[in-house]
Write a protein that holds these residues in place. Sequence first.
Motif, PDB file in Angstrom:
ATOM      1  N   TYR A   1       1.508  11.498 -10.591  1.00 29.64           N
ATOM      2  CA  TYR A   1       0.394  12.272 -10.422  1.00 29.64           C
ATOM      3  C   TYR A   1       1.563  13.970 -11.354  1.00 29.64           C
ATOM      4  N   CYS A   2       2.475  13.641 -10.565  1.00 35.20           N
ATOM      5  CA  CYS A   2       3.726  14.454 -11.205  1.00 35.20           C
ATOM      6  C   CYS A   2       4.548  14.309 -12.783  1.00 35.20           C
ATOM      7  N   ARG A   3       3.761  13.074 -12.735  1.00 42.95           N
ATOM      8  CA  ARG A   3       4.345  13.186 -14.670  1.00 42.95           C
ATOM      9  C   ARG A   3       3.258  13.115 -14.965  1.00 42.95           C
ATOM     10  N   LEU A   4       1.999  13.125 -14.747  1.00 42.23           N
ATOM     11  CA  LEU A   4       0.869  13.413 -15.524  1.00 42.23           C
ATOM     12  C   LEU A   4       0.609  14.968 -15.468  1.00 42.23           C
ATOM     13  N   SER A   5       1.045  15.991 -14.746  1.00 46.96           N
ATOM     14  CA  SER A   5       0.826  17.408 -14.347  1.00 46.96           C
ATOM     15  C   SER A   5       1.315  17.557 -15.304  1.00 46.96           C
ATOM     16  N   ARG A   6       3.001  17.263 -15.384  1.00 45.92           N
ATOM     17  CA  ARG A   6       3.561  18.087 -16.881  1.00 45.92           C
ATOM     18  C   ARG A   6       3.037  17.058 -18.807  1.00 45.92           C
ATOM     19  N   THR A   7       2.314  16.400 -18.206  1.00 45.88           N
ATOM     20  CA  THR A   7       1.964  15.766 -19.878  1.00 45.88           C
ATOM     21  C   THR A   7       0.442  16.664 -20.085  1.00 45.88           C
TER      22      THR A   7
ATOM     23  N   ASP B   1      -3.244  19.694  -7.302  1.00 42.01           N
ATOM     24  CA  ASP B   1      -2.624  21.320  -7.126  1.00 42.01           C
ATOM     25  C   ASP B   1      -1.451  20.024  -6.521  1.00 42.01           C
ATOM     26  N   LEU B   2      -0.327  20.249  -7.718  1.00 43.49           N
ATOM     27  CA  LEU B   2       1.098  19.571  -6.718  1.00 43.49           C
ATOM     28  C   LEU B   2       1.920  20.252  -6.063  1.00 43.49           C
ATOM     29  N   GLY B   3       1.232  21.068  -4.754  1.00 43.84           N
ATOM     30  CA  GLY B   3       2.339  21.748  -4.628  1.00 43.84           C
ATOM     31  C   GLY B   3       2.330  21.333  -2.475  1.00 43.84           C
ATOM     32  N   ASP B   4       2.779  22.056  -1.694  1.00 40.46           N
ATOM     33  CA  ASP B   4       3.722  20.735  -0.905  1.00 40.46           C
ATOM     34  C   ASP B   4       2.359  20.556   0.209  1.00 40.46           C
TER      35      ASP B   4
ATOM     36  N   VAL C   1       0.583  -1.429   0.152  1.00 37.85           N
ATOM     37  CA  VAL C   1       0.349   0.110  -0.489  1.00 37.85           C
ATOM     38  C   VAL C   1       1.140   1.489  -0.300  1.00 37.85           C
ATOM     39  N   ALA C   2       2.025   1.484   1.387  1.00 41.57           N
ATOM     40  CA  ALA C   2       2.973   2.591   1.130  1.00 41.57           C
ATOM     41  C   ALA C   2       4.209   2.760  -0.544  1.00 41.57           C
ATOM     42  N   ALA C   3       4.047   0.912  -0.814  1.00 42.64           N
ATOM     43  CA  ALA C   3       4.964   1.690  -2.551  1.00 42.64           C
ATOM     44  C   ALA C   3       3.766   2.495  -3.685  1.00 42.64           C
ATOM     45  N   ARG C   4       2.581   1.811  -3.541  1.00 39.46           N
ATOM     46  CA  ARG C   4       1.433   1.794  -4.151  1.00 39.46           C
ATOM     47  C   ARG C   4       0.991   3.486  -4.288  1.00 39.46           C
ATOM     48  N   HIS C   5       1.506   3.988  -2.936  1.00 41.18           N
ATOM     49  CA  HIS C   5       0.800   5.694  -2.675  1.00 41.18           C
ATOM     50  C   HIS C   5       2.420   6.081  -3.702  1.00 41.18           C
ATOM     51  N   ILE C   6       4.018   5.381  -2.848  1.00 36.66           N
ATOM     52  CA  ILE C   6       4.611   6.472  -3.535  1.00 36.66           C
ATOM     53  C   ILE C   6       4.782   6.673  -4.996  1.00 36.66           C
ATOM     54  N   TRP C   7       4.305   5.677  -5.756  1.00 32.31           N
ATOM     55  CA  TRP C   7       4.003   5.112  -6.910  1.00 32.31           C
ATOM     56  C   TRP C   7       3.051   6.109  -8.244  1.00 32.31           C
ATOM     57  N   LEU C   8       2.059   6.519  -7.249  1.00 33.75           N
ATOM     58  CA  LEU C   8       0.962   7.832  -7.406  1.00 33.75           C
ATOM     59  C   LEU C   8       1.727   8.854  -6.960  1.00 33.75           C
ATOM     60  N   MET C   9       2.220   9.466  -6.379  1.00 29.58           N
ATOM     61  CA  MET C   9       2.228  10.446  -5.854  1.00 29.58           C
ATOM     62  C   MET C   9       3.598  10.941  -7.497  1.00 29.58           C
ATOM     63  N   GLY C  10       3.996  10.276  -8.224  1.00 30.57           N
ATOM     64  CA  GLY C  10       5.100  10.780  -9.018  1.00 30.57           C
ATOM     65  C   GLY C  10       4.497  10.330 -10.162  1.00 30.57           C
TER      66      GLY C  10
END
Length: 85
Positions: free
Chosen positions: A46-52, A60-63, A35-44
């Motif tokens: 979301y970062c990738r999708l926000s760029r594309t 909102d991918l702020g702090d 579950v923790a690994a999946r959550h970290i993967w999702l955060m990454g």
Amino acid sequence: SGGAKRVHRWRAFREGYAQVRGLTAEEDAIIPLCVAARHIWLMGLYCRLSRTHGQGFPLDLGDAHFDRNIAFIRSWMRSTRAPRR
């Protein structure tokens, strides 16, 4: 609260799943890490999708976003930690 609802849904899911197929002790033990690994993967992701997707991306991918997600992972790992022997 949201946390209580999350716990209730998780328990209901686990109980329903166990009626179809039980988990081995090894499978059960690894769930918190998965579950923790999946959550970290999702955060990454979301970062990738926000760029594309640019401004059209709905998060909102702020702090505050990262602080909230890291707090969830820490809370999740504490709440699912096996008792110490």
